[in-house]
Design a protein around this motif. Structure first.
Motif, mmCIF file in Angstrom:
data_model
loop_
_atom_site.group_PDB
_atom_site.id
_atom_site.type_symbol
_atom_site.label_atom_id
_atom_site.label_comp_id
_atom_site.label_asym_id
_atom_site.label_seq_id
_atom_site.Cartn_x
_atom_site.Cartn_y
_atom_site.Cartn_z
ATOM 1 N N PHE A 67 0.842 -1.197 0.000
ATOM 2 C CA PHE A 67 0.000 0.000 0.000
ATOM 3 C C PHE A 67 0.878 1.248 0.000
ATOM 4 N N PRO A 68 0.736 2.095 -1.016
ATOM 5 C CA PRO A 68 1.611 3.278 -1.113
ATOM 6 C C PRO A 68 1.453 4.247 0.038
ATOM 7 N N TRP A 69 0.300 4.274 0.700
ATOM 8 C CA TRP A 69 0.058 5.237 1.771
ATOM 9 C C TRP A 69 0.590 4.762 3.125
ATOM 10 N N VAL A 70 1.055 3.513 3.196
ATOM 11 C CA VAL A 70 1.622 3.023 4.457
ATOM 12 C C VAL A 70 3.099 3.406 4.510
ATOM 13 N N GLN A 71 3.414 4.394 5.309
ATOM 14 C CA GLN A 71 4.772 4.904 5.462
ATOM 15 C C GLN A 71 4.957 5.370 6.908
ATOM 16 N N PRO A 72 6.128 5.152 7.494
ATOM 17 C CA PRO A 72 7.233 4.302 7.041
ATOM 18 C C PRO A 72 6.986 2.863 7.473
ATOM 19 N N LEU A 73 7.973 2.014 7.258
ATOM 20 C CA LEU A 73 7.857 0.621 7.679
ATOM 21 C C LEU A 73 7.994 0.525 9.200
ATOM 22 N N ARG A 74 6.981 -0.081 9.816
ATOM 23 C CA ARG A 74 7.045 -0.334 11.256
ATOM 24 C C ARG A 74 6.536 -1.739 11.537
ATOM 25 N N MET A 75 7.356 -2.527 12.203
ATOM 26 C CA MET A 75 6.940 -3.842 12.673
ATOM 27 C C MET A 75 7.034 -3.839 14.196
ATOM 28 N N ARG A 76 6.006 -4.314 14.834
ATOM 29 C CA ARG A 76 5.885 -4.170 16.281
ATOM 30 C C ARG A 76 7.045 -4.797 17.036
ATOM 31 N N ASP A 77 7.488 -5.954 16.586
ATOM 32 C CA ASP A 77 8.489 -6.698 17.353
ATOM 33 C C ASP A 77 9.867 -6.760 16.704
ATOM 34 N N PHE A 78 10.029 -6.096 15.549
ATOM 35 C CA PHE A 78 11.308 -6.200 14.842
ATOM 36 C C PHE A 78 11.803 -4.821 14.417
ATOM 37 N N PRO A 79 12.966 -4.412 14.927
ATOM 38 C CA PRO A 79 13.560 -3.152 14.454
ATOM 39 C C PRO A 79 14.111 -3.342 13.039
ATOM 40 N N THR A 80 14.303 -2.239 12.331
ATOM 41 C CA THR A 80 14.806 -2.298 10.963
ATOM 42 C C THR A 80 15.963 -1.319 10.810
ATOM 43 N N SER A 81 17.070 -1.795 10.252
ATOM 44 C CA SER A 81 18.223 -0.935 10.026
ATOM 45 C C SER A 81 17.969 -0.028 8.826
ATOM 46 N N VAL A 82 18.862 0.929 8.615
ATOM 47 C CA VAL A 82 18.746 1.833 7.472
ATOM 48 C C VAL A 82 18.836 1.045 6.170
ATOM 49 N N ALA A 83 19.810 0.115 6.089
ATOM 50 C CA ALA A 83 19.969 -0.697 4.882
ATOM 51 C C ALA A 83 18.753 -1.594 4.669
ATOM 52 N N GLY A 84 18.240 -2.164 5.755
ATOM 53 C CA GLY A 84 17.060 -3.015 5.651
ATOM 54 C C GLY A 84 15.855 -2.237 5.171
ATOM 55 N N ALA A 85 15.679 -1.023 5.707
ATOM 56 C CA ALA A 85 14.557 -0.176 5.284
ATOM 57 C C ALA A 85 14.684 0.198 3.806
ATOM 58 N N GLN A 86 15.917 0.445 3.360
ATOM 59 C CA GLN A 86 16.123 0.771 1.948
ATOM 60 C C GLN A 86 15.771 -0.416 1.055
ATOM 61 N N HIS A 87 16.123 -1.625 1.493
ATOM 62 C CA HIS A 87 15.786 -2.809 0.690
ATOM 63 C C HIS A 87 14.283 -3.012 0.625
ATOM 64 N N PHE A 88 13.615 -2.907 1.755
ATOM 65 C CA PHE A 88 12.167 -3.059 1.750
ATOM 66 C C PHE A 88 11.504 -1.955 0.913
ATOM 67 N N GLY A 89 12.114 -0.772 0.890
ATOM 68 C CA GLY A 89 11.606 0.297 0.038
ATOM 69 C C GLY A 89 11.729 -0.063 -1.437
ATOM 70 N N ASP A 90 12.847 -0.705 -1.811
ATOM 71 C CA ASP A 90 13.024 -1.150 -3.202
ATOM 72 C C ASP A 90 12.001 -2.231 -3.558
ATOM 73 N N VAL A 91 11.768 -3.137 -2.621
ATOM 74 C CA VAL A 91 10.775 -4.196 -2.845
ATOM 75 C C VAL A 91 9.392 -3.580 -2.999
ATOM 76 N N LYS A 92 9.099 -2.581 -2.199
ATOM 77 C CA LYS A 92 7.803 -1.905 -2.270
ATOM 78 C C LYS A 92 7.577 -1.325 -3.662
ATOM 79 N N GLN A 93 8.590 -0.720 -4.249
ATOM 80 C CA GLN A 93 8.457 -0.151 -5.583
ATOM 81 C C GLN A 93 8.144 -1.230 -6.621
ATOM 82 N N LEU A 94 8.794 -2.380 -6.504
ATOM 83 C CA LEU A 94 8.526 -3.475 -7.441
ATOM 84 C C LEU A 94 7.104 -4.000 -7.274
ATOM 85 N N PHE A 95 6.654 -4.155 -6.042
ATOM 86 C CA PHE A 95 5.300 -4.657 -5.801
ATOM 87 C C PHE A 95 4.255 -3.678 -6.327
#
Length: 213
Positions: A67-95
């Motif tokens: 969903f394009p309006w869901v920003q930023p990535l937040r998972m209740r039990d898992f922190p995300t690094s800067v590199a991890g957030a960038q990768h998930f952002g790239d995946v989001k664009q493909l999806f």
């Protein structure tokens, strides 16, 4: 003559784009029950989380990715690094691109197949569908021989960085998204792709039979 050829090429490309985008969409939807099963099959609760917690975090991740309006990535039990957030952002664009292509290609195909000329035109998809159907079989065979290498090659093709190489210390979510889960997602995508192609081939065959009478 030229107009007919262009129309046939347009139909084939539209069907192929819709097929690939539809495969991605079905796989993403199918990943929910698949992941719920993986929690138990792969014993992911051994990492200290309940099945409800794991599935809840997966839903949060998928909501961000789809969903394009869901920003930023937040998972209740898992922190995300800067590199991890960038990768998930790239995946989001493909999806999101896959969903957009599906939305753009689907209406034209629906209108076409409901028209009076679909029986004559769908015949043009018969042989291309057979050719396209063989490609996933070859790719699936290579993946089955060495999924680790296939997984690495896949990421090198679609991503221009190494952010997908998660460190469990900074991106612990990777522990509950094991490679086996992604392998099963690829299998699901293969099944969806081939199933839709079989439907196309059957419709093309029946159209050829009607036209030959």
């Amino acid at each position: 003559m030229i107009r007919a050829v262009i129309k046939r090429i347009w139909l084939t490309l539209s069907a192929l784009v819709g097929l690939v985008a539809g495969t991605v969409g079905l796989t993403l939807l199918g990943s929910f029950p698949l992941y719920w099963g993986e929690i138990h099959w792969l014993k992911l609760t051994e990492y200290g989380f309940t099945s409800g917690q794991l599935f809840g975090n997966y839903r949060q991740l998928m909501a961000y990715l789809n969903f394009p309006w869901v920003q930023p990535l937040r998972m209740r039990d898992f922190p995300t690094s800067v590199a991890g957030a960038q990768h998930f952002g790239d995946v989001k664009q493909l999806f999101l691109l896959a969903w957009l292509l599906l939305l753009l290609s689907l209406p034209g195909l629906v209108v076409f197949f409901r028209s009076e000329q679909w029986r004559r035109q769908v015949e043009s998809l018969y042989y291309p569908a057979w050719v396209v159907a063989l490609l996933p079989v070859v790719v699936g065979g290579l993946a089955a021989l060495d999924f680790d290498q296939f997984f690495v090659t896949f990421h090198h093709l679609f991503f221009n960085n190494n952010n997908w190489l998660f460190d469990p210390q900074t991106d612990p979510v990777i522990m509950v998204l094991p490679e086996a889960f992604f392998a099963h997602c690829f299998i699901l995508a293969f099944v969806c792709f081939e199933a839709m192609l079989v439907v196309t081939i059957i419709r093309g065959y029946r159209a050829r039979q009607r036209l030959s009478r």
